[in-house]
Design a protein around this motif. Structure first.
Motif, PDB file in Angstrom:
ATOM      1  N   VAL A 127     -22.054 -42.190  31.906  1.00 47.26           N
ATOM      2  CA  VAL A 127     -22.682 -41.206  31.014  1.00 47.26           C
ATOM      3  C   VAL A 127     -23.623 -41.884  30.016  1.00 47.26           C
ATOM      4  N   THR A 128     -23.125 -42.886  29.301  1.00 46.61           N
ATOM      5  CA  THR A 128     -23.942 -43.410  28.199  1.00 46.61           C
ATOM      6  C   THR A 128     -24.991 -44.424  28.643  1.00 46.61           C
ATOM      7  N   GLU A 129     -24.681 -45.199  29.675  1.00 44.80           N
ATOM      8  CA  GLU A 129     -25.683 -46.180  30.121  1.00 44.80           C
ATOM      9  C   GLU A 129     -26.577 -45.600  31.201  1.00 44.80           C
ATOM     10  N   ALA A 130     -25.962 -44.835  32.109  1.00 46.16           N
ATOM     11  CA  ALA A 130     -26.725 -44.394  33.278  1.00 46.16           C
ATOM     12  C   ALA A 130     -27.221 -42.956  33.130  1.00 46.16           C
ATOM     13  N   ASP A 131     -26.779 -42.272  32.091  1.00 43.24           N
ATOM     14  CA  ASP A 131     -27.227 -40.902  31.848  1.00 43.24           C
ATOM     15  C   ASP A 131     -27.008 -39.988  33.055  1.00 43.24           C
ATOM     16  N   ALA A 132     -25.778 -39.938  33.516  1.00 41.78           N
ATOM     17  CA  ALA A 132     -25.464 -39.061  34.656  1.00 41.78           C
ATOM     18  C   ALA A 132     -25.839 -37.630  34.298  1.00 41.78           C
ATOM     19  N   TRP A 133     -26.560 -36.990  35.194  1.00 44.93           N
ATOM     20  CA  TRP A 133     -27.071 -35.654  34.849  1.00 44.93           C
ATOM     21  C   TRP A 133     -25.977 -34.599  34.855  1.00 44.93           C
ATOM     22  N   THR A 134     -24.973 -34.787  35.694  1.00 47.81           N
ATOM     23  CA  THR A 134     -23.860 -33.834  35.637  1.00 47.81           C
ATOM     24  C   THR A 134     -22.531 -34.562  35.795  1.00 47.81           C
ATOM     25  N   LEU A 135     -21.484 -33.878  35.382  1.00 45.96           N
ATOM     26  CA  LEU A 135     -20.121 -34.336  35.635  1.00 45.96           C
ATOM     27  C   LEU A 135     -19.364 -33.207  36.302  1.00 45.96           C
ATOM     28  N   MET A 136     -18.325 -33.560  37.031  1.00 44.73           N
ATOM     29  CA  MET A 136     -17.461 -32.546  37.636  1.00 44.73           C
ATOM     30  C   MET A 136     -16.095 -32.651  36.964  1.00 44.73           C
ATOM     31  N   CYS A 137     -15.644 -31.532  36.405  1.00 46.51           N
ATOM     32  CA  CYS A 137     -14.332 -31.598  35.747  1.00 46.51           C
ATOM     33  C   CYS A 137     -13.228 -31.519  36.792  1.00 46.51           C
ATOM     34  N   PHE A 180      -6.461 -27.084  30.689  1.00 47.18           N
ATOM     35  CA  PHE A 180      -7.168 -27.382  31.934  1.00 47.18           C
ATOM     36  C   PHE A 180      -8.426 -28.187  31.607  1.00 47.18           C
ATOM     37  N   CYS A 181      -8.745 -29.125  32.486  1.00 47.84           N
ATOM     38  CA  CYS A 181      -9.969 -29.909  32.258  1.00 47.84           C
ATOM     39  C   CYS A 181     -11.178 -28.989  32.171  1.00 47.84           C
ATOM     40  N   SER A 182     -11.129 -27.851  32.867  1.00 55.29           N
ATOM     41  CA  SER A 182     -12.272 -26.938  32.858  1.00 55.29           C
ATOM     42  C   SER A 182     -12.410 -26.179  31.546  1.00 55.29           C
ATOM     43  N   TRP A 231     -14.279 -27.769  42.839  1.00 54.24           N
ATOM     44  CA  TRP A 231     -14.388 -26.523  43.608  1.00 54.24           C
ATOM     45  C   TRP A 231     -13.151 -25.622  43.397  1.00 54.24           C
ATOM     46  N   GLY A 232     -13.353 -24.597  42.574  1.00 55.99           N
ATOM     47  CA  GLY A 232     -12.259 -23.661  42.299  1.00 55.99           C
ATOM     48  C   GLY A 232     -11.414 -24.064  41.100  1.00 55.99           C
ATOM     49  N   ALA A 233     -11.897 -24.999  40.285  1.00 52.16           N
ATOM     50  CA  ALA A 233     -11.069 -25.495  39.172  1.00 52.16           C
ATOM     51  C   ALA A 233     -11.173 -24.641  37.912  1.00 52.16           C
ATOM     52  N   ILE A 234     -11.769 -23.480  38.026  1.00 54.02           N
ATOM     53  CA  ILE A 234     -11.906 -22.636  36.836  1.00 54.02           C
ATOM     54  C   ILE A 234     -10.563 -22.001  36.482  1.00 54.02           C
ATOM     55  N   ASN A 235     -10.311 -21.828  35.200  1.00 54.88           N
ATOM     56  CA  ASN A 235      -9.141 -21.051  34.769  1.00 54.88           C
ATOM     57  C   ASN A 235      -9.681 -19.798  34.105  1.00 54.88           C
ATOM     58  N   GLU A 236      -9.811 -19.798  32.780  1.00 53.51           N
ATOM     59  CA  GLU A 236     -10.386 -18.628  32.108  1.00 53.51           C
ATOM     60  C   GLU A 236     -11.864 -18.908  31.864  1.00 53.51           C
ATOM     61  N   VAL A 249     -14.449 -17.554  30.160  1.00 54.11           N
ATOM     62  CA  VAL A 249     -15.088 -17.572  28.842  1.00 54.11           C
ATOM     63  C   VAL A 249     -14.570 -18.749  28.009  1.00 54.11           C
ATOM     64  N   LYS A 250     -13.276 -18.979  28.118  1.00 48.84           N
ATOM     65  CA  LYS A 250     -12.704 -20.118  27.404  1.00 48.84           C
ATOM     66  C   LYS A 250     -13.373 -21.424  27.860  1.00 48.84           C
ATOM     67  N   GLY A 251     -13.606 -21.497  29.161  1.00 50.60           N
ATOM     68  CA  GLY A 251     -14.255 -22.682  29.709  1.00 50.60           C
ATOM     69  C   GLY A 251     -15.646 -22.883  29.116  1.00 50.60           C
ATOM     70  N   LEU A 252     -16.408 -21.812  29.087  1.00 53.31           N
ATOM     71  CA  LEU A 252     -17.768 -21.890  28.551  1.00 53.31           C
ATOM     72  C   LEU A 252     -17.744 -22.359  27.093  1.00 53.31           C
ATOM     73  N   GLN A 253     -16.807 -21.780  26.353  1.00 53.52           N
ATOM     74  CA  GLN A 253     -16.709 -22.157  24.940  1.00 53.52           C
ATOM     75  C   GLN A 253     -16.325 -23.619  24.751  1.00 53.52           C
ATOM     76  N   ALA A 254     -15.535 -24.116  25.702  1.00 54.30           N
ATOM     77  CA  ALA A 254     -15.071 -25.508  25.581  1.00 54.30           C
ATOM     78  C   ALA A 254     -16.110 -26.507  26.065  1.00 54.30           C
ATOM     79  N   GLY A 255     -17.187 -26.013  26.726  1.00 54.12           N
ATOM     80  CA  GLY A 255     -18.231 -26.944  27.154  1.00 54.12           C
ATOM     81  C   GLY A 255     -18.406 -27.050  28.660  1.00 54.12           C
ATOM     82  N   LEU A 256     -17.915 -26.063  29.400  1.00 50.95           N
ATOM     83  CA  LEU A 256     -18.102 -26.058  30.850  1.00 50.95           C
ATOM     84  C   LEU A 256     -19.268 -25.138  31.187  1.00 50.95           C
ATOM     85  N   GLU A 257     -20.286 -25.674  31.842  1.00 49.03           N
ATOM     86  CA  GLU A 257     -21.463 -24.847  32.096  1.00 49.03           C
ATOM     87  C   GLU A 257     -21.408 -24.103  33.430  1.00 49.03           C
TER      88      GLU A 257
END
Ligand code: BGC
Length: 766
Positions: free
Chosen positions: A185-195, A204-206, A230-235, A237-245
């Motif tokens: 993330v900090t050196e290579a600036d990965a454009w996305t991460l997968m929770c 939940f990580c999501s 793939w399919g790791a969503i729980n709630e 809106v909660k996910g969005l608020q926590a930083g899951l796009e």
């Protein structure tokens, strides 16, 4: 093309914005045609492209792609340039297949050798995993293709991966498990991460705000987006608020609607959605604009790179009597079904359709000048010992000068989706090795497996070459190494234990039905074996060569450094053998006297150098604060304590012949506020408060001593004073509160103490 993303977002409807927060189907994001937002394609990963010809059609075939060695193998190369080159090749294949994001690298720590996905992961060491992951990301992204570093975070087992709650303390989480993601993330600036699928400490990580917002976005400044596994969503809106796009894959319109409704009901601030869309669009456009229609890559060149990589990854574990490299004139018995039908990749989402496949047997036949005969030795599909196949193999081995056995783990023994329950190879493989080696002392074992195995037959085999899951060119690469066209230079990126019982997480893996407790804490991999003085089968960092190296000298450019400075450490290493070869010089830091529990030594630098016979090289490492720091859970940041640190270098974690020392002076403060329980030693280490602490400590020691003397006299027992002296040695670890009352000798009141604390905070600006 530069675009005004904010302006565009202001023109989008709420529904359009919410629609971008989940996929279109299995592999694509949604377009919003009205405002010109394109759809992009993402697909697995990590070490080859698993793309369905038509990403919108789940029944379409996977296109052929180059299968590079999987993560476990790549990491054993310890070769930054090579990993970056492999990343570049992956990026090119993405361009050719019109894929905008490749799902990988997978940098999770190998907490236990049992994890079914260890073949995809790099290492048990977070620094090594982080370095490898960063290079992979840089290689891919240099082509304009995005990566998705996975699985964020603390996803270290397959057992109950959708529901398990990982319980891990903050320091371990940061020093071991999150650290592996930091470089990407900090050196290579990965454009996305997968929770990850799992929960970490109850969330939940999501929808884990600590992971997605506190660490990733705020501390590391990540500017891309996070998608779900793939399919790791729980709630939603909660996910969005926590930083899951982004939710992947598409699961129907309901969850997008939930976002819309939450905004309408005032439960979700629309600005949160806008920020998510901004992050999504940033990456979507960056990758979309980098597409190159009609891009063609050189398939042969990629196969050649896969072959080079596989050879670089192989680890020579044993080579008694210098049996290897083979003399091409020797007659050979090549034994084992894997020689003909290679086990070269792992099972699950990373399983790809290789563009070509090199088996070892024809490659050995090509390279050899003498006779090469083959015996299957074991059945490919089961674990049953086949006496007939073994007898054939033994007879063949006895009739030739050397036997080369290809053995390891069949796919049914390890895969994504489940963990192993033991470290054994199939009984049919073990028995074959034992019996062949008994008939032929010149027996070489070439292993194909994604993770460590027990080797009860080790004494019987003269040579062992660990090939991991070497990808589509693993067979030709094995021939390159066996015949010495390539001098092996891989080193283990993980410890090979003697037995399962010996492993650090043995008592806490895979945990109960709800939770897994990371009870071994920081002591993962060699950190554990070193601390316990346990001798594993093969230590972290270990690997032999056909030549030999001497570690001649270590030099440091200063004996004293502030934690705001850095130190240069130069190690001289020489090739003392008669062949050109590569050595992986490893640098570890050992805190000599720390106030917190620390692993005995930790990897802080490595470099792979290529040396001609007799040639020497000076390898220079730069170590800054982080090389000496631990994660302090009071300030929630890295802190390098004032003290002496030994810097050691050598060919493996268990063999570090060179040593130098540096004294590090901390300029930081290891607490947020001075309180009544701040310790004297902490204040002693801070220049502004050292004098005060010295005096306060001495005063209370004096007071106590006087009391002790009175006691001793009243009891007529002078030896009591020895006890006091012993206790006083630990005084510096007492809190300030010990200044007041009995422990302080009776001179300081609680009111005085409050005053002192106020003044100290003022002095330190806290
Ligand atoms: C795996 C991911 C993979 C995804 C898409 C999941 O089951 O955990 O690593 O990228 O599927 O195939």
């Amino acid at each position: 093309m530069s675009r005004n993303i904010k302006e565009l977002i202001s023109q989008m409807t709420l529904e359009e914005k919410a629609s971008l927060c989940s996929g279109l189907n299995m592999w694509q994001t949604k377009a919003v045609e009205r405002v010109g937002i394109p759809s992009i394609v993402m697909t697995d990963g990590p070490h080859g492209l698993r793309k369905q010809a038509n990403p919108g059609d789940m029944s379409s075939k996977t296109v052929p792609a180059t299968c590079f060695p999987s993560g476990a193998g790549l990491a054993s190369s310890w070769d930054r340039e090579l990993i970056r080159e492999v990343g570049g090749a992956l990026g090119e294949e993405c361009l050719a297949e019109d894929v905008q994001i490749i799902l990988g690298p997978a940098v999770n720590i190998k907490r236990s050798p049992l994890c079914g996905r260890n073949f995809e992961y790099f290492s048990e060491d977070p620094y090594l995993a982080s370095e490898m992951g960063a290079q992979h990301v840089m290689g891919v992204q240099a082509k304009g293709v995005g990566t998705s570093v996975k699985h964020f975070a603390a996803n270290n087992q397959e057992t109950l991966r959708n529901s398990i709650n990982t319980i891990v303390d903050e320091r371990t989480l940061n020093e071991i498990y999150l650290r592996a993601f930091e470089g990407p993330v900090t050196e290579a600036d990965a454009w996305t991460l997968m929770c990850a699928y799992n929960l970490v400490n109850g969330d939940f990580c999501s929808e884990n705000e600590y992971l997605l917002t506190e660490v990733l976005k705020k501390r590391w400044g990540h500017s891309g987006f996070v998608m779900t596994d793939w399919g790791a969503i729980n709630e939603r809106v909660k996910g969005l608020q926590a930083g899951l796009e982004l939710e992947m894959p598409y699961a129907g319109p309901e969850r997008d609607r939930m976002i819309v409704e939450a905004v309408q009901a005032g439960e979700l601030d629309e600005r949160v959605l806008d920020e998510a869309v901004e992050r999504l669009l940033g990456v979507i456009w960056k990758t979309f604009d980098a597409r190159q229609e009609g891009y063609v890559y050189d398939r042969e060149a990629h196969h050649a790179l896969a072959r080079q990589a596989a050879a670089e990854c192989m680890v020579l574990l044993k080579n008694e009597g210098r049996l290897l490299p083979l003399d091409p004139k020797q007659s050979l018995a090549v034994i084992g079904a894997f020689a003909d039908k290679p086990r070269y990749q792992g099972g699950g989402s990373s399983h790809i359709s290789p563009s070509r496949l090199d088996a070892a047997l024809p490659a050995i036949r090509d390279a050899a000048e003498g006779e090469v005969a083959f015996a299957q030795g074991y059945g490919l599909t089961d674990d049953v010992i086949d006496e007939k196949l073994i007898a054939e193999a033994v007879a063949l081995a006895a009739s030739k000068e050397v036997a080369v056995i290809f053995a390891g783990l069949p796919e049914s023994f390890e895969s994504e989706g489940f963990d192993r329950t033991h470290l054994h190879m199939p009984a049919s493989h073990c028995e074959l090795i034992r019996r062949v080696a008994a008939a032929q002392p010149n027996t070489v074992v070439v292993l194909s497996n994604g993770a460590p195995i027990a080797m009860p037959w080790l004494d019987a085999a003269a040579a062992v070459l660990e090939g991991y899951l070497g990808g589509q060119a693993s067979g030709s690469a094995a021939a390159d190494v066996l015949f010495g066209r390539v001098n092996p230079s891989g080193k283990l990126a993980e410890t090979f234990p003697v037995s399962l019982e010996q492993t650090p997480a043995y008592l806490n893996f895979p945990g109960g039905k709800n939770e897994v407790f990371y009870g071994e804490g920081l002591f993962v991999g060699y950190r554990y074996y070193e601390a316990k003085k346990e001798k594993p089968l093969f230590p972290f960092g270990y690997g032999l060569s056909y030549t030999t190296f001497a570690y001649e000298k270590i030099e440091v450019d200063k004996a004293l450094m502030k934690d705001t400075e850095s130190i240069q450490v130069t190690v001289t290493v020489r090739n003392t053998g008669s062949r050109a070869g590569k050595e992986i010089v490893q640098l570890y830091v050992k805190p000599v006297d720390s106030s917190v529990v620390r692993p005995p030594k930790e990897l802080k630098g490595f470099e792979k150098v290529s040396l001609q016979p007799g040639e020497s090289a000076k390898v220079t490492f730069t170590l800054g604060k982080r090389a000496f720091a631990y994660f302090n859970t009071d300030i929630h940041d890295w802190f390098a304590e004032t003290g002496i640190y030994e810097i050691v270098a050598g060919p493996s974690s268990a063999d570090t012949p060179l040593s130098a020392e540096v004294k590090v002076i901390s300029t930081g403060i290891p607490f947020r506020k001075v309180t009544r329980n701040t310790k004297f030693y902490e204040l002693l280490a801070i220049p502004e408060t050292a004098d005060f602490a010295e005096k306060a400590m001495n005063d209370s020691v004096e007071g106590l001593k006087q009391m002790g003397a009175m006691f001793a006299e009243s009891m007529g027992d002078g030896s009591l004073m020895l006890l006091f002296d012993e206790i006083m040695k630990w005084k510096k670890y007492d809190g300030l509160r010990s200044m007041a009352g009995l422990m302080g000798g009776g001179k300081t009141t609680e009111a005085d103490l409050d005053q002192v604390i106020r003044e100290l905070n003022e002095t330190l600006g806290l």
